[in-house]
Design an enzyme around this catalytic site. Structure first.
Site, PDB file in Angstrom:
ATOM      1  CB  CYS A 111       4.142  -2.350  -7.172  1.00  0.00           C
ATOM      2  SG  CYS A 111       3.124  -1.770  -5.814  1.00  0.00           S
ATOM      3  CB  CYS A 152      -2.853   2.066  -2.381  1.00  0.00           C
ATOM      4  SG  CYS A 152      -1.851   0.660  -2.873  1.00  0.00           S
ATOM      5  CB  CYS A 205      -0.982  -0.029   1.164  1.00  0.00           C
ATOM      6  SG  CYS A 205      -0.252   0.061   2.787  1.00  0.00           S
TER       7      CYS A 205
END
Length: 133
Positions: free
Chosen positions: A89, A85, A11
């Protein structure tokens, strides 16, 4: 021999949701999951309400440390799970990406916070079931 699955829960701050989910993965995923958590902009601390909510079920989050995603850029991860979120990534090498739509509980009262905690526990149990199939 069974190969435990490396799971990274991500997150933004790595202070609430990802810490709680890592805790539940350790509780329920023994010999199945090798859980980690991290944040794209790690706060460096664990949210006090998260500590209280997990203490209610007998788990000590004070042993956890808030850390950044950069600690995992050279790791091979089986599952990357982001927690509502919307972080991508992109630097994490993983076989499977999942987005769990979990509301950020940090500004909720403790009763509502614990509802999110329970939602997280159910998600972890579902993941374990999925992996065991």
């Amino acid at each position: 021999m069974y190969q435990m699955k490396k799971v990274l829960f991500a997150c933004v701050e790595n202070s609430c949701r990802s810490q709680i989910v890592e805790g539940f993965a350790k509780i329920h995923g023994t010999n199945i999951l090798e859980p980690y958590s991290a944040g794209s902009k790690a706060s460096g601390e664990i949210n006090n309400k998260a500590v209280i909510a997990m203490k209610e079920i007998g788990y000590d989050l004070t042993e956890h440390k808030s850390k950044g995603l950069d600690k995992f850029t050279d790791s091979k991860i089986d599952y990357l799970i982001t927690l509502g979120c919307k972080d991508e990534c992109p630097n994490i090498d993983t076989k499977c990406r999942k987005e769990w739509d979990i509301p950020d509980p940090k500004n909720l009262n403790l009763k509502e916070f614990c509802k999110v905690r329970d939602l997280i526990e159910n998600k972890v149990l579902s993941l374990i079931h999925e992996i065991n199939q």
